[in-house]
Motif scaffolding. Structure first.
Motif, PDB file in Angstrom:
ATOM      1  N   CYS A  83       0.899  -1.157  -0.009  1.00  0.00           N
ATOM      2  CA  CYS A  83       0.051  -0.038  -0.034  1.00  0.00           C
ATOM      3  C   CYS A  83       0.957   1.359  -0.009  1.00  0.00           C
ATOM      4  CB  CYS A  83      -0.928   0.215   1.395  1.00  0.00           C
ATOM      5  SG  CYS A  83      -1.712  -1.375   1.477  1.00  0.00           S
ATOM      6  N   PHE A 125      -4.820  -8.834  -1.459  1.00  0.00           N
ATOM      7  CA  PHE A 125      -4.208  -7.902  -0.221  1.00  0.00           C
ATOM      8  C   PHE A 125      -3.505  -8.753   0.691  1.00  0.00           C
ATOM      9  CE2 PHE A 125      -6.392  -4.502  -2.244  1.00  0.00           C
ATOM     10  CZ  PHE A 125      -6.396  -3.412  -1.464  1.00  0.00           C
ATOM     11  N   HIS A 282      -2.068   7.849   6.253  1.00  0.00           N
ATOM     12  CA  HIS A 282      -2.669   6.618   5.547  1.00  0.00           C
ATOM     13  C   HIS A 282      -3.543   6.050   6.616  1.00  0.00           C
ATOM     14  CE1 HIS A 282      -1.632   3.324   3.081  1.00  0.00           C
ATOM     15  NE2 HIS A 282      -2.169   2.460   3.902  1.00  0.00           N
ATOM     16  N   CYS A 284      -6.108   3.572   6.377  1.00  0.00           N
ATOM     17  CA  CYS A 284      -6.722   2.524   6.017  1.00  0.00           C
ATOM     18  C   CYS A 284      -7.839   2.080   6.842  1.00  0.00           C
ATOM     19  CB  CYS A 284      -5.557   1.383   5.788  1.00  0.00           C
ATOM     20  SG  CYS A 284      -4.598   1.082   6.905  1.00  0.00           S
ATOM     21  N   HIS A 332      -8.820   4.029  -2.063  1.00  0.00           N
ATOM     22  CA  HIS A 332      -7.538   3.315  -1.790  1.00  0.00           C
ATOM     23  C   HIS A 332      -7.150   2.523  -2.763  1.00  0.00           C
ATOM     24  CE1 HIS A 332      -3.907   1.875   0.115  1.00  0.00           C
ATOM     25  NE2 HIS A 332      -4.341   0.997   0.659  1.00  0.00           N
ATOM     26  N   ILE A 334      -4.326   0.806  -4.190  1.00  0.00           N
ATOM     27  CA  ILE A 334      -2.970   0.907  -3.344  1.00  0.00           C
ATOM     28  C   ILE A 334      -1.949   1.330  -4.009  1.00  0.00           C
ATOM     29  CG2 ILE A 334      -4.070  -0.694  -1.730  1.00  0.00           C
ATOM     30  CD1 ILE A 334      -2.410  -2.711  -2.954  1.00  0.00           C
ATOM     31  N   THR A 337      -2.394   5.337  -4.033  1.00  0.00           N
ATOM     32  CA  THR A 337      -2.628   6.299  -2.844  1.00  0.00           C
ATOM     33  C   THR A 337      -1.566   7.302  -2.467  1.00  0.00           C
ATOM     34  OG1 THR A 337      -4.237   4.370  -1.860  1.00  0.00           O
ATOM     35  CG2 THR A 337      -3.060   6.034  -0.386  1.00  0.00           C
TER      36      THR A 337
END
Length: 384
Positions: A83, A125, A282, A284, A332, A334, A337
Motif C-alpha cells: 500500500c 491484499f 494513511h 486505511c 484506496h 493501493i 494512494t
C-alpha cells in the motif's frame, strides 16, 4: 543536491472503473502533463507504482505507459511496496532528480482490482502481509488492524466512538472531493451500527477497495522556473521500516517505520511537526489515522483519539488531516494512494483544490505505508 519541485498533478476518479489498468494510468499521466504545461518529450523518465497488475493481465507497466505517451525510448521503473508503493515511487523519483540524473520525470501510481470480486481482492491484499505468519494463518488486514485497535483501547482508554469520529470527519471532507470513491455523509451512530468486520472495527471504520490512478511531474527548480507554471517545493523526504509481522513489534500501538521516516523528513526540511499546516496520512482504518497522528508528532502518544474527539484534525482544526477524504472516503487504489496524496498537497498549496481549499496553508505533509507499516515514506512540501 538539486532542489526538487512538483510542477503538475492529475488523477482519475477513484472507485469502480471500467477502463483498463493501462488506460487509467495514461489518463492520469496525461492530466499531470497538461497540468504542468509541458510536452511528453520533456519527461526524461517514468516511475510507475502498481501492486496487482496481474489482476488486469498487465505487469511491466512502465514501458506500456511511456509508449502510449509517445516517448517509448524513455526509461521507466515499476515499483511495488504494498500500500506504500506510491510514496516509494515518489521517493525514488525525488532522489534521481535531486541527484541531477533527470530534470523532469513522471510519477504515476495505479491500481485496478474491483473487477476481481471481494474474495479475490481480499486474497491479493493478504499477499502484502508477512504471509507465512499472517495471511496464510487467516489474519486479514482488518483483523491485524483490529488487534492494534483493541490494544489501543485497552492502553489509552479511548472508545470506539472516538474511532468513529475519524470516519465521520473524513467522509465530510470527501463530500467536497468530486473524485472521491465514497461521497456519503455519515454520523457516529452510522459507524457504530454498521456491520462488524473485525471487532472493534466496523464497516465504516474501513477504507474501500478502489480502482484509480494519480500522477505528478517532478522536476528541478530550474526546470520549474523556466516553464513558468505553478509549482511547490519538496523540502523533506524520509523512509523507514518495521518488522514485517505485527507480532514482531514491541508495541502494536505505534508504527516504528512512521517515526523513522518522519524524523528523517523533518530533519531534511529543517522543521518540526508544529510547522506542518496540514497532512494527508494513511488511514486505511480509523485506528491507523489515530496512531499516525501520534507517530508523526502532531500529538503525544495516547492523545490522538482525544484530538479526533475534539475536532482538532478537522478542516478548521489545529492540524487538518486528510482534507481529500483520505483512504477512508477518497478511496484506496493501493498503487496510487501515495501519489494521490501528493496530488492533494499540490492542489492545496497552489489553490486548485476548489471547495476543499484550506485557508492560510503553506506547508503540507504526506504519509503512506505498506501493509501494517512494514515500510513507510513521509514527504514534506512548501509553497513558493
Amino acid at each position: 543536491m538539486e532542489d526538487v519541485c512538483v510542477i503538475g498533478a492529475g488523477s482519475t476518479k477513484y472507485g469502480k472503473l471500467e477502463d483498463s489498468l493501462a488506460d487509467i494510468t495514461v489518463q492520469s499521466s496525461a492530466s499531470a502533463i497538461e497540468s504542468a504545461g509541458i510536452e511528453p518529450k520533456e519527461i526524461k523518465a517514468g516511475y510507475i507504482s502498481n501492486v496487482f497488475g496481474v489482476a488486469d493481465k498487465q505487469v511491466h507497466l512502465g514501458p506500456v505507459v511511456m509508449s502510449n505517451l509517445g516517448i517509448p525510448e524513455r526509461p521507466s521503473l515499476s515499483i511495488e511496496s504494498a500500500c506504500g508503493s506510491g510514496s516509494v515511487s515518489f521517493r525514488e523519483a525525488f532522489a534521481n532528480v535531486a541527484a541531477g540524473f533527470y530534470d523532469a520525470v513522471l510519477v504515476t501510481g495505479v491500481e485496478k482490482v474491483t473487477h476481481t470480486g471481494t474474495e479475490w481482492t481480499t486474497t491479493y491484499f493478504s499477499y502484502c502481509s508477512d504471509f507465512f505468519y499472517e495471511g496464510q494463518a487467516g489474519a486479514s488486514f482488518p483483523g491485524l488492524f483490529a488487534s492494534m485497535a483493541r490494544a489501543y483501547l485497552a492502553e489509552f482508554g479511548a472508545t470506539e466512538e472516538d474511532f468513529a469520529m475519524v470516519a465521520v470527519k473524513n467522509h465530510d471532507n470527501g463530500l467536497l472531493n468530486p473524485k472521491a470513491h465514497l461521497r456519503k455523509k455519515i454520523t457516529v451512530d452510522d459507524v457504530m451500527r454498521s456491520p462488524v468486520v473485525a471487532s472493534p472495527l466496523k464497516l465504516y471504520d474501513c477504507c474501500p477497495f478502489s480502482d484509480g490512478a494519480s500522477s505528478v511531474i517532478l522536476c528541478s527548480k530550474k526546470f520549474a522556473q523556466e516553464h513558468g507554471g505553478d509549482y511547490i517545493k519538496v523540502t523533506g523526504s524520509g523512509r523507514g521500516g518495521s518488522p514485517a509481522a505485527l507480532q514482531g513489534r514491541e508495541r502494536i500501538t505505534t508504527i516504528p517505520s512512521t517515526k523513522i521516516a518522519a524524523d528523517a523528513a523533518y530533519r531534511m526540511a529543517g522543521i518540526t511537526p508544529r510547522d506542518i499546516d496540514f497532512a494527508e496520512v494513511h488511514d486505511c482504518f480509523t485506528i491507523a489515522e489515530v496512531v499516525d497522528s501520534e507517530d508523526l508528532g502532531f500529538f503525544e502518544k495516547g492523545q490522538g483519539y482525544r484530538a479526533a474527539r475534539e475536532n482538532r484534525t478537522a478542516r478548521d482544526g489545529d492540524i487538518p488531516i486528510n482534507p481529500s477524504g483520505g483512504l477512508k472516503s477518497k478511496g484506496h487504489p493501493i498503487g496510487a494512494t501515495g501519489v494521490g496524496q501528493v496530488v492533494e498537497v499540490y492542489e492545496q498549496l497552489t489553490g486548485k483544490a476548489g471547495q476543499r481549499n484550506l485557508k492560510n496553508v503553506s506547508t503540507g505533509l504526506t504519509h503512506n505505508f505498506g501493509a501494517t507499516g512494514a515500510s513507510c515514506a513521509v514527504h514534506i512540501f512548501e509553497s513558493v
